[in-house]
Write a protein that holds these residues in place. Structure first.
Motif, PDB file in Angstrom:
ATOM      1  N   GLU A  56      -2.981   4.150   9.071  1.00 30.16           N
ATOM      2  CA  GLU A  56      -3.888   2.921   8.944  1.00 30.16           C
ATOM      3  C   GLU A  56      -4.229   2.248  10.600  1.00 30.16           C
ATOM      4  O   GLU A  56      -5.325   1.964  10.847  1.00 30.16           O
ATOM      5  CB  GLU A  56      -3.128   1.811   8.151  1.00 30.16           C
ATOM      6  CG  GLU A  56      -3.930   0.967   7.861  1.00 30.16           C
ATOM      7  CD  GLU A  56      -3.610   0.120   6.512  1.00 30.16           C
ATOM      8  OE1 GLU A  56      -4.412  -1.015   6.007  1.00 30.16           O
ATOM      9  OE2 GLU A  56      -2.538   0.309   6.186  1.00 30.16           O
ATOM     10  N   THR A  62      -7.526   3.314   5.017  1.00 26.33           N
ATOM     11  CA  THR A  62      -7.470   1.914   4.919  1.00 26.33           C
ATOM     12  C   THR A  62      -6.862   1.654   3.312  1.00 26.33           C
ATOM     13  O   THR A  62      -6.825   2.417   2.668  1.00 26.33           O
ATOM     14  CB  THR A  62      -8.854   1.287   4.788  1.00 26.33           C
ATOM     15  OG1 THR A  62      -8.913  -0.174   4.662  1.00 26.33           O
ATOM     16  CG2 THR A  62      -9.833   1.676   3.511  1.00 26.33           C
ATOM     17  N   SER A  63      -6.219   0.409   3.138  1.00 25.24           N
ATOM     18  CA  SER A  63      -5.368   0.288   2.023  1.00 25.24           C
ATOM     19  C   SER A  63      -5.689  -1.147   1.276  1.00 25.24           C
ATOM     20  O   SER A  63      -6.070  -2.118   1.986  1.00 25.24           O
ATOM     21  CB  SER A  63      -4.146   0.522   2.059  1.00 25.24           C
ATOM     22  OG  SER A  63      -3.511  -0.540   2.933  1.00 25.24           O
ATOM     23  N   GLU A  64      -5.670  -1.312   0.070  1.00 25.53           N
ATOM     24  CA  GLU A  64      -6.097  -2.562  -0.552  1.00 25.53           C
ATOM     25  C   GLU A  64      -4.783  -2.835  -1.666  1.00 25.53           C
ATOM     26  O   GLU A  64      -4.569  -1.779  -2.345  1.00 25.53           O
ATOM     27  CB  GLU A  64      -7.332  -2.587  -1.346  1.00 25.53           C
ATOM     28  CG  GLU A  64      -8.538  -2.644  -0.497  1.00 25.53           C
ATOM     29  CD  GLU A  64      -9.890  -2.573  -1.359  1.00 25.53           C
ATOM     30  OE1 GLU A  64      -9.760  -2.683  -2.596  1.00 25.53           O
ATOM     31  OE2 GLU A  64     -10.896  -2.457  -0.793  1.00 25.53           O
ATOM     32  N   LYS A  65      -4.488  -4.084  -1.750  1.00 28.96           N
ATOM     33  CA  LYS A  65      -3.358  -4.230  -2.876  1.00 28.96           C
ATOM     34  C   LYS A  65      -4.217  -5.027  -4.022  1.00 28.96           C
ATOM     35  O   LYS A  65      -4.631  -6.225  -3.608  1.00 28.96           O
ATOM     36  CB  LYS A  65      -2.328  -5.038  -2.237  1.00 28.96           C
ATOM     37  CG  LYS A  65      -0.920  -5.190  -2.977  1.00 28.96           C
ATOM     38  CD  LYS A  65      -0.169  -5.484  -2.252  1.00 28.96           C
ATOM     39  CE  LYS A  65       1.229  -5.764  -3.276  1.00 28.96           C
ATOM     40  NZ  LYS A  65       2.519  -5.982  -2.469  1.00 28.96           N
ATOM     41  N   HIS A  66      -3.955  -4.522  -5.169  1.00 26.91           N
ATOM     42  CA  HIS A  66      -4.290  -5.430  -6.466  1.00 26.91           C
ATOM     43  C   HIS A  66      -3.112  -5.556  -7.519  1.00 26.91           C
ATOM     44  O   HIS A  66      -2.576  -4.460  -8.018  1.00 26.91           O
ATOM     45  CB  HIS A  66      -5.481  -4.471  -7.114  1.00 26.91           C
ATOM     46  CG  HIS A  66      -6.663  -4.298  -6.343  1.00 26.91           C
ATOM     47  ND1 HIS A  66      -7.469  -5.191  -6.141  1.00 26.91           N
ATOM     48  CD2 HIS A  66      -7.010  -3.202  -5.807  1.00 26.91           C
ATOM     49  CE1 HIS A  66      -8.614  -4.937  -5.445  1.00 26.91           C
ATOM     50  NE2 HIS A  66      -8.355  -3.644  -5.041  1.00 26.91           N
ATOM     51  N   ARG A  70      -1.008  -0.711  -4.618  1.00 23.26           N
ATOM     52  CA  ARG A  70      -1.674  -0.537  -3.294  1.00 23.26           C
ATOM     53  C   ARG A  70      -2.367   0.978  -3.417  1.00 23.26           C
ATOM     54  O   ARG A  70      -1.761   1.976  -3.770  1.00 23.26           O
ATOM     55  CB  ARG A  70      -0.697  -0.561  -2.180  1.00 23.26           C
ATOM     56  CG  ARG A  70      -1.410  -0.298  -0.935  1.00 23.26           C
ATOM     57  CD  ARG A  70      -0.449  -0.564   0.311  1.00 23.26           C
ATOM     58  NE  ARG A  70      -0.013  -1.799   0.445  1.00 23.26           N
ATOM     59  CZ  ARG A  70      -0.484  -2.860   1.109  1.00 23.26           C
ATOM     60  NH1 ARG A  70      -1.964  -2.643   1.297  1.00 23.26           N
ATOM     61  NH2 ARG A  70      -0.146  -3.952   0.847  1.00 23.26           N
ATOM     62  N   THR A  71      -3.616   0.868  -3.089  1.00 22.43           N
ATOM     63  CA  THR A  71      -4.727   1.991  -3.195  1.00 22.43           C
ATOM     64  C   THR A  71      -5.049   2.196  -1.837  1.00 22.43           C
ATOM     65  O   THR A  71      -5.508   1.476  -1.185  1.00 22.43           O
ATOM     66  CB  THR A  71      -5.741   1.585  -4.067  1.00 22.43           C
ATOM     67  OG1 THR A  71      -5.440   1.270  -5.371  1.00 22.43           O
ATOM     68  CG2 THR A  71      -6.837   3.024  -4.305  1.00 22.43           C
ATOM     69  N   LYS A  75     -11.141   6.046   5.659  1.00 24.91           N
ATOM     70  CA  LYS A  75     -11.695   4.945   6.267  1.00 24.91           C
ATOM     71  C   LYS A  75     -12.972   5.601   6.841  1.00 24.91           C
ATOM     72  O   LYS A  75     -12.731   6.629   7.496  1.00 24.91           O
ATOM     73  CB  LYS A  75     -11.099   4.196   7.461  1.00 24.91           C
ATOM     74  CG  LYS A  75     -11.878   3.007   7.910  1.00 24.91           C
ATOM     75  CD  LYS A  75     -11.176   2.458   9.056  1.00 24.91           C
ATOM     76  CE  LYS A  75     -11.779   1.334   9.733  1.00 24.91           C
ATOM     77  NZ  LYS A  75     -11.218   0.592  10.906  1.00 24.91           N
TER      78      LYS A  75
END
Length: 112
Positions: A56, A62-66, A70-71, A75
């Motif tokens: 990263e 890139t990562s996203e947290k829901h 974390r997914t 990028k």
């Protein structure tokens, strides 16, 4: 150019590790949650998270947290700096090969 070299160095450092290359190869297929990425590796989750942080920081993933999930995904354009650099090197090598070919044609005796 210094920014270009710093980005290139970060990408090359990140891809120098086989675990990180394996993660990138997996993410080419589709984004994945961290637990899915960790499954094939014999390491603790915090260790994999360190690898993901390096990727990263290099701008490769890139990562996203829901919630608690974390997914991670590739990028877009994250490897462009590497592709650009390789293209520049290939062009130089191709020019050298072309010059060698011309030299060989000029200096090789012709058979009648």
């Amino acid at each position: 150019m210094p920014k270009f070299h710093a980005e290139l160095d970060a990408v090359l450092r990140a891809l120098a590790d086989p675990t990180r290359r394996a993660v990138v190869e997996r993410l080419v297929k589709s984004p994945a949650v961290v637990s899915e990425l960790a499954a094939p590796f014999a390491m603790a989750l915090p260790s994999l998270m360190q690898h993901l942080r390096v990727l990263e920081d290099a701008g490769i993933v890139t990562s996203e947290k829901h919630g608690r999930v974390r997914t991670v995904s590739l990028k877009p354009g994250g490897l462009d700096v590497l592709q650009l650099w390789l293209g520049e090197q290939r062009t130089s090598a191709e020019r050298q090969a072309d010059r060698l070919g011309i030299h060989l044609v000029r200096t090789t005796p012709k058979e009648d």
